[in-house]
Design a protein around this motif. Structure first.
Motif: not given
Length: 650
Positions: A441-445
């Motif tokens: 999830a956090t690797s989307r940014v």
């Protein structure tokens, strides 16, 4: 061609549904809405020239009256320069198929699908065409199978009432089955879903395998090549063996002598190129909603301050643009719903004068005044078209008259498939349930060089797990790939066999033997019982490949599975004999052509309690995700008497 084979809520199953969806989207008069059907509008722009596609103008649905029964998508170039416009491409426009009915007929070279569609195999005989099992080709409608009622391998097309010249159908030998499978996001195929997928892979692998004769006269079975992709996985060899029964696992790219340089990728130190920065926020004695409010105000106000300081809307390359859109991640729809009201009400109203907040002695604050636009969702409760539109808006930067977004609230829907390099700011509400989910999830940014990501994790100190992560925040984030959980896939466990063995056996029998494919042909189980004996062997061989047991335990497990499959086929044959002796028919499902009894039922069908146990075992799911039913907890005393709910449990 490229095909998209997904659920009915995303894409239509038939061209009739496709036409009605287009009419509904453009407000045609006299249109009767169809609930639960998807839209053929899956391409927003032409993949060749980038011109926008208007579904009402550029998506054409041809009925049988026009001859082909197709849903065609054309490029929206009004000048006609693109080769896929309706003016230049009179055949089919963009070679992309999104309607199930066309996918079976046209058999695209590349098929993009979800594992949920495996559940269609016992219900829909047309799926066999995806494995190359065709018996004819119609010059107007494509390939033909026994399940296709409107096109049969005859000399003339039966639908002469259309007024068109009859279409010729020529006999056609079977095609080669798919020989390459690419499984993206392998870490998601785990748990109950992975167990059911592993069970269905028994049928998929058998239908995709083919026998060839070597020069020395010996026969060899060629299985499809499987390529699995994931970034967060542990014990991949065990998971792949449970899913695909493959022992030889090769990792690509291969690990080199230096873990920071694999030839294909080089790890760049954060001092040279900034990476993602994680920050944890927690407050003793404050509710999570208050933390949410204060965090969102600070992030949105500070981003506006930096955006204005770097030229604002007049600077197309504003370095603060990636942080003007705040992506919020939530673990559940319940949490997202409550926080959305706060974002739309309190956050929006307070930001209008948030720039006036000054510390003692300050003349210029850290925040700037900001007017928020609408708050959008990326969740399962909004339509696919709305999700696609929201993704397009997320990719747009803050420029004059740009249709950009300030806040996008999402669940784990964004963990895969959201590849928007512009995003740079995310706020996570509560620690996600698994480390793999947190990483994904956090690797989307922060996906683009020069636009480092900032992730703010809002933790609840009153929850032991959140508190533990907060207290070890820096050490845990420095090595959180070590904490990725190992997946569990057990396709031949007793409970998995109870839930899915019957439907997979029916699926393999129906898709693998042409005489069993057609809807009313469920009654031929008694007639073709001896021909279905290889189904038992396929399951037995699969257990031998999968099981890690030795000696008597392996033999017991194999014999147990073989015996259960034998019982399923024998009971099916007895049911068909009873129906045939009584002069009745037997179909696979309620909606097949004809009248009379049907074989398959839903697991929650109320009629299951009123029919005999032999027939009640033929249950099949429509979705592989329906594998975790709710269960009731009943407390009893040691003597067996029930405990009343109002009694004191101490």
């Amino acid at each position: 061609r490229i095909g998209l084979w997904v659920g009915q809520k995303t894409t239509p199953n038939t061209n009739e549904q496709s036409a009605e969806s287009i009419h509904q989207a453009h407000g045609s008069k006299g249109y009767r809405a169809m609930r639960g059907s998807g839209s053929p509008s899956q391409l927003t722009n032409c993949p060749w020239c980038g011109t926008k596609i208007n579904p009402g103008q550029h998506i054409k649905v041809e009925s049988y009256a026009k001859g082909r029964c197709r849903t065609l998508t054309y490029c929206g170039d009004v000048l006609g320069n693109c080769p896929f416009t309706e003016r230049q491409s009179s055949k089919e426009g963009i070679p992309a198929i999104v309607v199930d009915e066309e996918i079976y007929r046209r058999l695209p070279t590349l098929l993009i699908a979800t594992v949920d569609k495996f559940a269609q195999m016992p219900w829909n005989g047309k799926v066999q065409m995806l494995f190359g099992q065709v018996e004819g080709y119609c010059e107007r409608h494509g390939f033909v199978s026994p399940e296709m009622e409107d096109v049969r391998p005859e000399s003339q097309h039966p639908r002469t009432r259309t007024g068109l010249p009859p279409a010729k159908v020529v006999l056609h030998s079977a095609l080669r089955p798919p020989d390459l499978m690419i499984q993206d996001e392998l870490h998601l195929i785990s748990g109950p879903l992975g167990t059911m997928v592993g069970l269905y892979e028994t049928a998929i692998d058998a239908l995709c395998s083919r026998e060839v004769t070597k020069p020395d006269g010996q026969k060899k079975t060629i299985r499809p090549k499987v390529v699995a992709s994931t970034a967060t996985v542990r014990r991949a060899e065990a998971q792949i063996k449970a899913l695909f029964c493959r022992n030889g696992v090769e990792i690509f790219p291969c690990p080199g002598p230096d873990r920071r340089d694999s030839y294909f990728a080089i790890t760049v130190p954060a001092k040279e190129t900034p990476g993602r920065l994680y920050a944890g926020v927690a407050a003793q004695g404050r509710s999570p909603k208050v933390i949410f409010l204060r965090t969102y105000l600070a992030l949105l106000g500070a981003a506006q301050k930096s955006f204005v300081a770097n030229g604002g809307l007049t600077n197309p390359q504003n370095p603060a643009d990636p942080y003007m859109t705040l992506t919020g991640y939530f673990n559940s729809l319940r949490e997202l719903g409550g926080c959305r009201r706060i974002a739309e009400d309190e956050v929006a109203s307070r930001l209008k004068d948030y720039g006036t907040r000054l510390r003692v002695g300050e003349t210029t604050g850290l925040f700037a005044r900001r007017d928020l636009k609408e708050v959008v969702e990326l969740t399962s409760r909004i339509s696919t078209a709305a999700v696609a539109k929201a993704k397009d808006r997320l990719a747009k930067g803050f420029l004059p008259k740009a249709d950009c977004l300030d806040i996008a609230l999402a669940t784990n829907m964004i963990s895969v498939g959201l590849d928007i390099s512009r995003l740079g700011l995310m706020a996570v509400f509560g620690q996600p349930k698994t480390t793999a989910e947190y990483i994904q999830a956090t690797s989307r940014v922060g996906r683009e060089e020069g636009k480092p990501g900032l992730i703010i994790t809002m933790l609840n100190v009153h929850k032991p797990r959140d508190r533990s992560h907060y207290e070890r925040f820096e050490a845990w984030h420095a090595s959180f790939y070590r904490s990725v959980e190992a997946t569990s896939v057990t396709p031949f466990s007793p409970r998995a066999l109870d839930r899915g063995l019957v439907e997979v056996a029916v699926a393999l029998s129906r898709q693998g033997w042409p005489g069993m494919t057609k809807g009313p042909n469920a009654i031929r189980a008694m007639e073709l019982r001896s021909n279905l004996s290889p189904v038992v062997d396929i399951f037995g061989h699969r257990v031998e490949q999968y099981a890690t047991l030795d000696g008597k335990e392996l033999q017991h497990r194999r014999d147990d599975v073989r015996g259960k499959v034998e019982d399923v086929l024998d009971d099916w044959a007895k049911i068909s004999k009873q129906q045939k002796d009584s002069g009745a028919s037997l179909r696979y499902q309620q909606y097949d052509d004809g009248t009379g009894p049907y074989l398959l039922r839903y697991p929650l069908d109320p009629d299951l309690e009123r029919i005999e146990s032999r027939a009640a075992q033929f249950k099949a799911h429509r979705s592989l995700r329906d594998v975790e039913p709710a269960c009731n907890l009943r407390l009893v005393e040691l003597n067996g008497s029930a405990i009343a709910p109002e009694e004191d449990q101490d």
